[in-house]
Design a protein around this motif. Structure first.
Motif, PDB file in Angstrom:
ATOM      1  N   TYR A 105       0.820  -1.210   0.000  1.00  0.00           N
ATOM      2  CA  TYR A 105       0.000   0.000   0.000  1.00  0.00           C
ATOM      3  C   TYR A 105       0.854   1.259   0.000  1.00  0.00           C
ATOM      4  N   ARG A 106       2.010   1.206   0.638  1.00  0.00           N
ATOM      5  CA  ARG A 106       2.919   2.351   0.569  1.00  0.00           C
ATOM      6  C   ARG A 106       3.284   2.651  -0.883  1.00  0.00           C
ATOM      7  N   ARG A 107       3.595   1.591  -1.650  1.00  0.00           N
ATOM      8  CA  ARG A 107       3.953   1.784  -3.058  1.00  0.00           C
ATOM      9  C   ARG A 107       2.761   2.347  -3.834  1.00  0.00           C
ATOM     10  N   HIS A 108       1.575   1.804  -3.564  1.00  0.00           N
ATOM     11  CA  HIS A 108       0.377   2.312  -4.236  1.00  0.00           C
ATOM     12  C   HIS A 108       0.133   3.774  -3.869  1.00  0.00           C
ATOM     13  N   ASN A 109       0.269   4.101  -2.610  1.00  0.00           N
ATOM     14  CA  ASN A 109       0.028   5.458  -2.132  1.00  0.00           C
ATOM     15  C   ASN A 109       0.951   6.460  -2.830  1.00  0.00           C
ATOM     16  N   GLU A 110       2.189   6.062  -3.027  1.00  0.00           N
ATOM     17  CA  GLU A 110       3.150   6.930  -3.713  1.00  0.00           C
ATOM     18  C   GLU A 110       2.718   7.169  -5.156  1.00  0.00           C
ATOM     19  N   ARG A 111       2.280   6.105  -5.829  1.00  0.00           N
ATOM     20  CA  ARG A 111       1.817   6.248  -7.218  1.00  0.00           C
ATOM     21  C   ARG A 111       0.568   7.116  -7.295  1.00  0.00           C
ATOM     22  N   PHE A 112      -0.337   6.947  -6.327  1.00  0.00           N
ATOM     23  CA  PHE A 112      -1.594   7.690  -6.328  1.00  0.00           C
ATOM     24  C   PHE A 112      -1.344   9.190  -6.230  1.00  0.00           C
ATOM     25  N   HIS A 113      -0.549   9.585  -5.256  1.00  0.00           N
ATOM     26  CA  HIS A 113      -0.301  11.017  -5.081  1.00  0.00           C
ATOM     27  C   HIS A 113       0.511  11.582  -6.240  1.00  0.00           C
ATOM     28  N   ALA A 114       1.481  10.816  -6.751  1.00  0.00           N
ATOM     29  CA  ALA A 114       2.265  11.278  -7.891  1.00  0.00           C
ATOM     30  C   ALA A 114       1.377  11.501  -9.112  1.00  0.00           C
ATOM     31  N   ALA A 115       0.355  10.658  -9.277  1.00  0.00           N
ATOM     32  CA  ALA A 115      -0.564  10.804 -10.413  1.00  0.00           C
ATOM     33  C   ALA A 115      -1.358  12.104 -10.307  1.00  0.00           C
ATOM     34  N   ILE A 116      -1.685  12.496  -9.099  1.00  0.00           N
ATOM     35  CA  ILE A 116      -2.425  13.748  -8.904  1.00  0.00           C
ATOM     36  C   ILE A 116      -1.526  14.942  -9.199  1.00  0.00           C
ATOM     37  N   TYR A 117      -0.260  14.880  -8.763  1.00  0.00           N
ATOM     38  CA  TYR A 117       0.667  15.969  -9.092  1.00  0.00           C
ATOM     39  C   TYR A 117       0.790  16.100 -10.615  1.00  0.00           C
ATOM     40  N   ALA A 118       1.018  14.969 -11.277  1.00  0.00           N
ATOM     41  CA  ALA A 118       1.180  14.988 -12.735  1.00  0.00           C
ATOM     42  C   ALA A 118      -0.109  15.441 -13.410  1.00  0.00           C
TER      43      ALA A 118
END
Length: 218
Positions: free
Chosen positions: A125-138
């Motif tokens: 979930y940590r890995r998923h969480n990082e991808r999720f927030h990065a997708a919002i920044y992008a």
């Protein structure tokens, strides 16, 4: 290996451990043991630690060696306040920028974290969480905002990761993410910003609770 290549490799390896929670705030970064682990002299270790300090991930203490950055309560609150606004702004812009198939991809990204959340698989979930927030920044469509948010996020990574030590935190985080996703898909920037800000303030509260909780008995 050239010295510069060694320094880069060591810095990236240590940064990865810090960002992904394998090294926690206050953990020592001992030059001698790290030199033995990486099979190098203390010189590239010292330079790698200096660069981590410049990036805000390490803290050098005179005559006591370096540790993973450990912010005071005030510093942590101030930094989280800035992070919350950067994330809220990203979510607001994302709600107006993402269209068509990009919305489906964003929803799919969110849904991909459901199993890790349900199983309380903290590492996944940590890995998923990082991808999720990065997708919002992008998804904000603002390159400078994305760069700034990623930099602040990286500085806070050791502390943001602490939240997942709270009982069933991945499930709660995923529910909070769902409110953000729904608002972005609806194109409601204000609701997306408020949901993201609320999420970040909850993260700050959980980090504080984890930091001050008594250790579990063996």
């Amino acid at each position: 290996m050239k010295k510069r290549t060694q320094v880069d490799m060591i810095r990236e390896a240590l940064a990865d451990r810090i960002v992904h929670g394998y090294l926690k705030p206050g953990d020592p970064l001992d030059e001698t043991s790290l030199a033995a682990e990486f099979g190098v002299s203390r010189t590239p270790i010292r330079e790698a630690l200096r660069q981590l300090e410049t990036n805000g991930l390490a803290l050098s203490r005179p005559h006591r060696g370096a540790i993973v950055t450990n912010l005071s309560a005030r510093q942590l609150t101030e930094t989280f306040a800035v992070m919350a606004e950067l994330e809220a702004f990203s979510a607001r812009l994302c709600a107006s920028v993402l269209k068509g198939g990009a919305l489906g991809e964003f929803q799919a990204l969110h849904d991909s974290g459901a199993e890790a959340a349900r199983m309380n698989d903290i590492a996944a979930y940590r890995r998923h969480n990082e991808r999720f927030h990065a997708a919002i920044y992008a998804g904000s469509g603002n390159g400078f905002l994305e760069e700034t948010a990623l930099a602040v996020r990286r500085r806070l990574a050791p502390f943001r990761n602490l939240q997942f030590e709270a009982f069933r935190r991945p499930e709660a985080s995923h529910r909070e993410h769902a409110a953000i996703v729904d608002a972005i898909i609806d194109g409601d920037g204000e609701r997306a910003a408020n949901a993201m800000r609320d999420h970040m303030l909850i993260v700050r509260e959980v980090v504080d609770a984890v930091e001050h909780s008594p250790p579990l008995e063996a």
